[in-house]
Design a protein around this motif. Structure first.
Motif, mmCIF file in Angstrom:
data_model
loop_
_atom_site.group_PDB
_atom_site.id
_atom_site.type_symbol
_atom_site.label_atom_id
_atom_site.label_comp_id
_atom_site.label_asym_id
_atom_site.label_seq_id
_atom_site.Cartn_x
_atom_site.Cartn_y
_atom_site.Cartn_z
ATOM 1 N N GLN A 66 55.767 10.192 62.865
ATOM 2 C CA GLN A 66 55.056 10.259 61.586
ATOM 3 C C GLN A 66 55.993 10.073 60.396
ATOM 4 O O GLN A 66 55.576 9.579 59.343
ATOM 5 C CB GLN A 66 54.340 11.611 61.452
ATOM 6 C CG GLN A 66 53.439 11.985 62.609
ATOM 7 C CD GLN A 66 52.240 11.066 62.741
ATOM 8 O OE1 GLN A 66 51.887 10.343 61.820
ATOM 9 N NE2 GLN A 66 51.611 11.092 63.907
ATOM 10 N N PHE A 95 57.679 14.027 53.960
ATOM 11 C CA PHE A 95 57.573 14.440 55.360
ATOM 12 C C PHE A 95 58.883 15.044 55.845
ATOM 13 O O PHE A 95 58.891 16.094 56.510
ATOM 14 C CB PHE A 95 57.196 13.243 56.234
ATOM 15 C CG PHE A 95 56.991 13.595 57.687
ATOM 16 C CD1 PHE A 95 55.722 13.851 58.172
ATOM 17 C CD2 PHE A 95 58.067 13.679 58.561
ATOM 18 C CE1 PHE A 95 55.523 14.187 59.506
ATOM 19 C CE2 PHE A 95 57.883 14.013 59.893
ATOM 20 C CZ PHE A 95 56.611 14.265 60.368
ATOM 21 N N THR A 126 48.950 18.256 62.843
ATOM 22 C CA THR A 126 49.545 16.990 62.413
ATOM 23 C C THR A 126 48.528 15.858 62.481
ATOM 24 O O THR A 126 48.458 15.011 61.578
ATOM 25 C CB THR A 126 50.762 16.651 63.285
ATOM 26 O OG1 THR A 126 51.732 17.694 63.173
ATOM 27 C CG2 THR A 126 51.393 15.334 62.858
ATOM 28 N N LEU A 129 46.073 16.171 59.547
ATOM 29 C CA LEU A 129 46.702 15.814 58.278
ATOM 30 C C LEU A 129 47.006 14.316 58.206
ATOM 31 O O LEU A 129 46.930 13.711 57.129
ATOM 32 C CB LEU A 129 47.985 16.625 58.096
ATOM 33 C CG LEU A 129 47.782 18.137 57.913
ATOM 34 C CD1 LEU A 129 49.121 18.859 57.893
ATOM 35 C CD2 LEU A 129 47.009 18.420 56.633
ATOM 36 N N THR A 130 47.349 13.711 59.345
ATOM 37 C CA THR A 130 47.589 12.265 59.362
ATOM 38 C C THR A 130 46.314 11.507 59.024
ATOM 39 O O THR A 130 46.330 10.536 58.251
ATOM 40 C CB THR A 130 48.112 11.832 60.740
ATOM 41 O OG1 THR A 130 49.292 12.574 61.060
ATOM 42 C CG2 THR A 130 48.443 10.349 60.752
ATOM 43 N N VAL A 145 50.148 16.194 51.095
ATOM 44 C CA VAL A 145 49.738 16.277 52.500
ATOM 45 C C VAL A 145 50.887 15.877 53.421
ATOM 46 O O VAL A 145 51.033 16.428 54.516
ATOM 47 C CB VAL A 145 48.497 15.399 52.743
ATOM 48 C CG1 VAL A 145 48.116 15.396 54.222
ATOM 49 C CG2 VAL A 145 47.328 15.915 51.915
ATOM 50 N N ARG A 146 51.729 14.951 52.993
ATOM 51 C CA ARG A 146 52.872 14.552 53.824
ATOM 52 C C ARG A 146 53.857 15.709 54.007
ATOM 53 O O ARG A 146 54.447 15.862 55.080
ATOM 54 C CB ARG A 146 53.583 13.354 53.197
ATOM 55 C CG ARG A 146 52.848 12.045 53.350
ATOM 56 C CD ARG A 146 52.948 11.504 54.756
ATOM 57 N NE ARG A 146 54.288 10.993 55.043
ATOM 58 C CZ ARG A 146 54.685 10.573 56.240
ATOM 59 N NH1 ARG A 146 53.858 10.618 57.268
ATOM 60 N NH2 ARG A 146 55.909 10.118 56.422
ATOM 61 N N GLN A 149 52.277 17.836 56.547
ATOM 62 C CA GLN A 149 52.324 17.120 57.816
ATOM 63 C C GLN A 149 53.685 17.299 58.489
ATOM 64 O O GLN A 149 53.771 17.591 59.690
ATOM 65 C CB GLN A 149 52.043 15.638 57.551
ATOM 66 C CG GLN A 149 51.839 14.788 58.784
ATOM 67 C CD GLN A 149 51.734 13.315 58.422
ATOM 68 O OE1 GLN A 149 52.141 12.897 57.342
ATOM 69 N NE2 GLN A 149 51.187 12.522 59.328
ATOM 70 N N ALA A 153 54.471 19.245 62.059
ATOM 71 C CA ALA A 153 55.057 18.497 63.174
ATOM 72 C C ALA A 153 56.369 19.097 63.650
ATOM 73 O O ALA A 153 56.749 18.940 64.815
ATOM 74 C CB ALA A 153 55.271 17.040 62.757
ATOM 75 N N ALA A 212 46.770 9.108 63.943
ATOM 76 C CA ALA A 212 46.047 10.377 64.074
ATOM 77 C C ALA A 212 45.311 10.456 65.406
ATOM 78 O O ALA A 212 45.311 11.507 66.074
ATOM 79 C CB ALA A 212 45.066 10.535 62.913
#
Length: 431
Positions: A66, A95, A126, A129-130, A145-146, A149, A153, A212
């Motif tokens: 991701q 991320f 994850t 959120l992806t 959101v990243r 995420q 993860a 996702a």
């Protein structure tokens, strides 16, 4: 209650790139009580371990991939969200920042939650959120959101390694560690290749939806097929957090933490620079760009084979040599774009950069272990934190200084790597 089997010797764990990121965090969570929870199943030698190993490798690809997913899609993300490319590059940084922090916060929670359960939760969140990223209209929402995420993860890696320690027989663990940690590194290649193909055929949002769905499939498979752990509520993560703080304050480890900053900073930055500065017009040719990205896979396969003879060199010097080699090959690759102009030569030299980086990280783990004395787990966790923290700066640096071109940005990365090599050498000499 039976004691947990001893953690394999570090030499067993040097077979590939990201082993230093997760192995000792798993050791940290296991070693606090030196025992397994009641009812924890122990594997028989004849059990079918291959399906479990396949699922762990798939989860590793889904979790870490991701981070690299947006790299081929930065222009498309910028255009779709009304942002500039520099703002879109922060999707990688967001991320990585969440992953670095989450690794420290969530890693020690495995024994209390259960390793299978924590892996499934990490991948499930994850995946959600992806999918959410693919629906967001603005870059600001995407970045928020990243971060979440990456945080979610990050729990997968330490739990996967601890699961192997708990459920795989000792003579199978080295192979299992090799397969899973190779998947972490291979995700950098496969995620970019998949994102490029889907982005070129359809839309960047399709790449996130596909990711996702694959992550959700891995979540279900891991939740159903892996063995159930019995959580042990008596284990307190506070001891692990304390070890990290002690390691962070150890002067002898400071040079190695600096090396960690340079490795992923240059590795992730290299691919971002190729995408944004388009050396040899390779970014404008989808076929050549795919070949360029895929060229890293042979290096990932070759690295474990070279580690055995290379391990005869002391860890600190081995680290300095590997990082220096990465800088040298990167300098040659940048020079070749102006002096030779051959995409084939450029591709080969980039593969050599990846190989050198793949040899550097396990060497760093050995050096950290040698310098940390009795706090190997805390030191390795902090090294991993700084390693991922270095990747947070790479894409914004490339986007912000893209006017330098690929050659100019390569100089930045080469200098960073050479400074890292000097730090590794000084840390070894002063020890």
């Amino acid at each position: 209650m039976r004691p947990v089997e001893p953690w394999p010797h570090t030499n067993e764990l040097t077979s590939n790139y990201l082993v230093g990121l997760v192995v000792d965090m798993a050791q940290m969570t296991e070693s606090e009580t030196h025992r397994a929870p009641e009812g924890a199943p122990r594997p028989a030698l004849r059990e079918r371990l291959l399906p479990q190993l396949f699922l762990l490798a798939a989860g590793a690809l889904a979790a870490t991939g991701q981070m690299y997913l947006p790299l081929p899609l930065l222009h498309a993300i910028a255009g779709s969200t009304g942002a500039g490319v520099q703002a879109a590059s922060w999707t990688v940084t967001a991320f990585a920042a969440g992953y670095a922090v989450g690794f420290l916060v969530l890693g020690p929670m495995g024994p209390r939650v259960g390793y299978r359960r924590l892996m499934a939760i990490a991948l499930g969140v994850t995946a959600v959120l992806t999918a959410l990223v693919s629906l967001l209209p603005t870059i600001q929402l995407v970045l928020v959101v990243r971060v979440a995420q990456g945080f979610a993860a990050s729990a997968f890696g330490p739990s996967a390694m601890a699961y192997i320690t708990r459920h795989f027989p000792a003579h199978r663990r080295a192979l299992a560690f090799s397969v899973v940690t190779s998947s972490f590194l291979a995700s950098a290649v496969l995620a970019q290749v998949g994102a490029q193909v889907l982005g070129d055929l359809w839309h960047w949002r399709v790449a996130f939806v596909a990711s996702a769905l694959l992550t959700a499939m891995a979540t279900v498979a891991i939740g159903l097929a892996l063995k159930r752990d019995v959580p042990d509520g008596s284990i307190r993560p506070s001891a692990a957090y304390r070890d990290m703080l002690v390691a962070a304050a150890m002067p002898r480890l400071t040079p190695l933490f600096f090396v960690a900053l340079t490795v992923l900073f240059s590795f992730v930055g290299l691919y971002a620079a190729i995408q944004l500065t388009n050396p040899l017009d390779v970014a404008g040719n989808p076929r050549e760009l795919l070949a360029l990205r895929a060229s890293a896979l042979p290096a990932i396969v070759l690295a474990p084979l070279l580690m055995q003879p290379f391990s005869r060199v002391p860890a600190g010097y081995r680290l300095a040599l590997s990082v220096t080699a990465a800088a040298l090959f990167l300098a040659l690759a940048a020079t070749s774009t102006t002096m030779v102009g051959s995409v084939a030569l450029f591709t080969v030299l980039l593969g050599c950069v990846v190989l050198a980086v793949a040899l550097a990280a396990p060497s760093a783990l050995h050096a950290v272990s040698a310098h940390a004395q009795h706090n190997v787990s805390g030191a390795s966790a902090m090294y991993s934190f700084w390693l991922f923290l270095g990747s947070t700066a790479s894409a914004p640096v490339v986007a912000g200084f893209g006017s330098l071109g690929f050659t100019g940005l390569s100089v930045v990365f080469v200098v960073a790597l050479l400074l890292g090599a000097v730090a590794a050498l000084l840390g070894t000499i002063r020890r």
